[in-house]
Write a protein that holds these residues in place. Structure first.
Motif, PDB file in Angstrom:
ATOM      1  N   ALA A 133      13.512  21.606 -10.889  1.00 17.00           N
ATOM      2  CA  ALA A 133      13.946  21.204  -9.552  1.00 17.00           C
ATOM      3  C   ALA A 133      13.546  22.227  -8.499  1.00 17.00           C
ATOM      4  N   LEU A 134      13.486  23.493  -8.893  1.00 18.23           N
ATOM      5  CA  LEU A 134      13.102  24.534  -7.940  1.00 18.23           C
ATOM      6  C   LEU A 134      11.680  24.338  -7.440  1.00 18.23           C
ATOM      7  N   GLY A 135      10.835  23.747  -8.263  1.00 17.08           N
ATOM      8  CA  GLY A 135       9.450  23.527  -7.859  1.00 17.08           C
ATOM      9  C   GLY A 135       9.149  22.104  -7.443  1.00 17.08           C
ATOM     10  N   ALA A 136      10.196  21.313  -7.174  1.00 17.34           N
ATOM     11  CA  ALA A 136       9.989  19.896  -6.851  1.00 17.34           C
ATOM     12  C   ALA A 136       9.162  19.708  -5.586  1.00 17.34           C
ATOM     13  N   HIS A 137       9.228  20.677  -4.658  1.00 13.74           N
ATOM     14  CA  HIS A 137       8.489  20.528  -3.398  1.00 13.74           C
ATOM     15  C   HIS A 137       6.984  20.450  -3.623  1.00 13.74           C
ATOM     16  N   ARG A 138       6.510  20.979  -4.749  1.00 11.99           N
ATOM     17  CA  ARG A 138       5.069  20.967  -5.014  1.00 11.99           C
ATOM     18  C   ARG A 138       4.535  19.550  -5.194  1.00 11.99           C
ATOM     19  N   ILE A 139       5.410  18.636  -5.552  1.00 15.52           N
ATOM     20  CA  ILE A 139       4.997  17.240  -5.740  1.00 15.52           C
ATOM     21  C   ILE A 139       4.337  16.690  -4.478  1.00 15.52           C
ATOM     22  N   TRP A 140       4.794  17.166  -3.321  1.00 16.03           N
ATOM     23  CA  TRP A 140       4.283  16.636  -2.050  1.00 16.03           C
ATOM     24  C   TRP A 140       3.026  17.354  -1.565  1.00 16.03           C
ATOM     25  N   HIS A 141       2.580  18.344  -2.294  1.00 11.99           N
ATOM     26  CA  HIS A 141       1.385  19.092  -1.881  1.00 11.99           C
ATOM     27  C   HIS A 141       0.232  18.912  -2.857  1.00 11.99           C
ATOM     28  N   VAL A 185       0.830  -1.208   0.000  1.00 10.03           N
ATOM     29  CA  VAL A 185       0.000   0.000   0.000  1.00 10.03           C
ATOM     30  C   VAL A 185       0.866   1.260   0.000  1.00 10.03           C
ATOM     31  N   LEU A 186       2.160   1.117   0.259  1.00 14.08           N
ATOM     32  CA  LEU A 186       3.061   2.270   0.222  1.00 14.08           C
ATOM     33  C   LEU A 186       3.673   2.499  -1.157  1.00 14.08           C
ATOM     34  N   LEU A 187       3.377   1.645  -2.118  1.00 16.79           N
ATOM     35  CA  LEU A 187       3.984   1.795  -3.443  1.00 16.79           C
ATOM     36  C   LEU A 187       3.671   3.141  -4.105  1.00 16.79           C
ATOM     37  N   PRO A 188       2.444   3.672  -3.989  1.00 16.68           N
ATOM     38  CA  PRO A 188       2.223   5.004  -4.585  1.00 16.68           C
ATOM     39  C   PRO A 188       3.114   6.075  -3.973  1.00 16.68           C
ATOM     40  N   LEU A 189       3.387   5.994  -2.682  1.00 18.58           N
ATOM     41  CA  LEU A 189       4.314   6.944  -2.060  1.00 18.58           C
ATOM     42  C   LEU A 189       5.737   6.723  -2.562  1.00 18.58           C
ATOM     43  N   THR A 190       6.104   5.453  -2.758  1.00 14.45           N
ATOM     44  CA  THR A 190       7.428   5.155  -3.305  1.00 14.45           C
ATOM     45  C   THR A 190       7.570   5.748  -4.696  1.00 14.45           C
ATOM     46  N   ALA A 191       6.526   5.616  -5.503  1.00 19.91           N
ATOM     47  CA  ALA A 191       6.545   6.191  -6.840  1.00 19.91           C
ATOM     48  C   ALA A 191       6.675   7.712  -6.777  1.00 19.91           C
ATOM     49  N   ARG A 192       6.006   8.326  -5.824  1.00 18.84           N
ATOM     50  CA  ARG A 192       6.101   9.786  -5.682  1.00 18.84           C
ATOM     51  C   ARG A 192       7.511  10.188  -5.265  1.00 18.84           C
ATOM     52  N   ALA A 193       8.125   9.423  -4.379  1.00 17.71           N
ATOM     53  CA  ALA A 193       9.503   9.718  -3.972  1.00 17.71           C
ATOM     54  C   ALA A 193      10.463   9.554  -5.149  1.00 17.71           C
ATOM     55  N   GLU A 194      10.215   8.545  -5.987  1.00 20.66           N
ATOM     56  CA  GLU A 194      11.034   8.365  -7.198  1.00 20.66           C
ATOM     57  C   GLU A 194      10.852   9.551  -8.142  1.00 20.66           C
ATOM     58  N   HIS A 195       9.621   9.993  -8.301  1.00 22.88           N
ATOM     59  CA  HIS A 195       9.343  11.151  -9.151  1.00 22.88           C
ATOM     60  C   HIS A 195      10.057  12.388  -8.613  1.00 22.88           C
ATOM     61  N   PHE A 196       9.976  12.588  -7.308  1.00 21.68           N
ATOM     62  CA  PHE A 196      10.633  13.729  -6.676  1.00 21.68           C
ATOM     63  C   PHE A 196      12.144  13.676  -6.917  1.00 21.68           C
TER      64      PHE A 196
END
Length: 307
Positions: free
Chosen positions: A217-225, A195-206
């Motif tokens: 890269a300057l806007g990478a933080h938006r991925i988490w919001h 169930v954590l795989l979508p978060l893993t994918a988001r971390a890979e994307h980040f």
């Protein structure tokens, strides 16, 4: 701070210590009496058909057991499925940087090991990871993937290899990776690390965006919001972290992922309890997407009051 490949597996840590080379000094009684592979054989025998823990242990041991020791084990016990599997995984780990002949030998050993131990997914996971490292198109790995999940449908390590295969840091795209992650998570039972795989994918994307540099890269933080990030965090918390499921072999890795995602999304209250469960066991992924991983981990652990 502890950054250890064995994570919190004490039995595995002891075996790693036992198989480290030591200088012969018979007069002091410190010459090796047992062969280097014997502690590995004992550990894998004790692990039995716990495929999750076996996969983790074999993966770590493949990095510390020498090819010579693995070959000697097979010579001593040619009918031992554990010996054949360990030899294959040791060779597969080292083959990606070798010649075509070395890669072919590793592939042959993995197939041989899969036949020798027809229920064990471990040698096929090693083969899948070798194919990924050798840039084999993912469509050609489909048959290997089907055989792995027929042996162990919810194997965490296998799913993470495929996710790296499909990652934009691998040979896929954000869309491919995210689709696979959500498909796997949606069918996973409550308490499963899948169930954590979508978060893993988001971390890979980040990490991919940060590595690319430039204005993106300057806007990478938006991925988490993003709205989807909140759904992924709630899924991980409700269907894994706050369940009574027994800890799996790489739970520490998933706790680090969850803590990282929570602090990036500024869910600091939820992060506190996760850091408390982590203790001092840090993993490099996903913190290595940041400039100073250890400093970042320590900062957020202290800021949440979990130190």
């Amino acid at each position: 701070m502890r950054i250890r490949p064995e994570l919190d597996d004490r039995e595995l840590r002891q075996v790693i210590t036992d198989i480290r080379p030591i200088p012969p000094f018979p007069a002091l009684g410190v010459d090796r009496i047992r062969p280097a592979w014997q502690p590995v054989a004992d550990l894998l025998d004790a692990t039995g058909p716990d495929w999750d823990r076996r996969t983790h242990r074999v993966s770590v041991l493949s990095r510390v057991l020498s090819p010579a020791a693995a070959d000697h084990w097979v010579d001593y016990a040619p009918d031992s499925p554990d010996a054949v599997v360990m030899q294959a995984c040791v060779e597969a780990l080292r083959a990606a940087s070798g010649t075509h002949r070395v890669v072919d030998r590793a592939q042959t050993l993995c197939v041989r090991a899969a036949h020798a131990h027809p229920r064990d997914p471990t040698p096929l996971i090693a083969l899948l990871d070798l194919m990924r490292a050798c840039r084999v198109p993912s469509r050609r790995a489909a048959a290997i993937w089907r055989e792995i999940i027929s042996r162990d449908p919810d194997n965490r390590a296998a799913h993470h290899v495929v996710l790296r295969y499909l990652s934009p840091r691998g040979y896929g795209s954000v869309s491919d990776m995210t689709t696979f992650a959500w498909h796997s998570a949606s069918r996973a039972p409550v308490g499963s690390p899948l169930v954590l795989l979508p978060l893993t994918a988001r971390a890979e994307h980040f990490a991919h965006v940060v590595e690319a540099g430039g204005t993106r890269a300057l806007g990478a933080h938006r991925i988490w919001h993003e709205k989807a990030a909140a759904s992924e965090l709630e899924l991980a918390l409700n269907n894994w972290f706050h369940t009574s499921a027994p800890p799996h072999a790489e739970a520490i890795s998933d706790l680090n992922l969850l803590a990282f995602a929570l602090v990036r999304a500024r869910w600091l209250t939820e992060a506190t309890e996760v850091f408390q469960r982590i203790g001092r066991h840090m993993t490099m992924f996903p913190w290595d997407a940041l400039e100073d991983p250890v400093k970042a981990f320590t900062y957020w652990r202290d800021r949440t009051g979990a130190a």
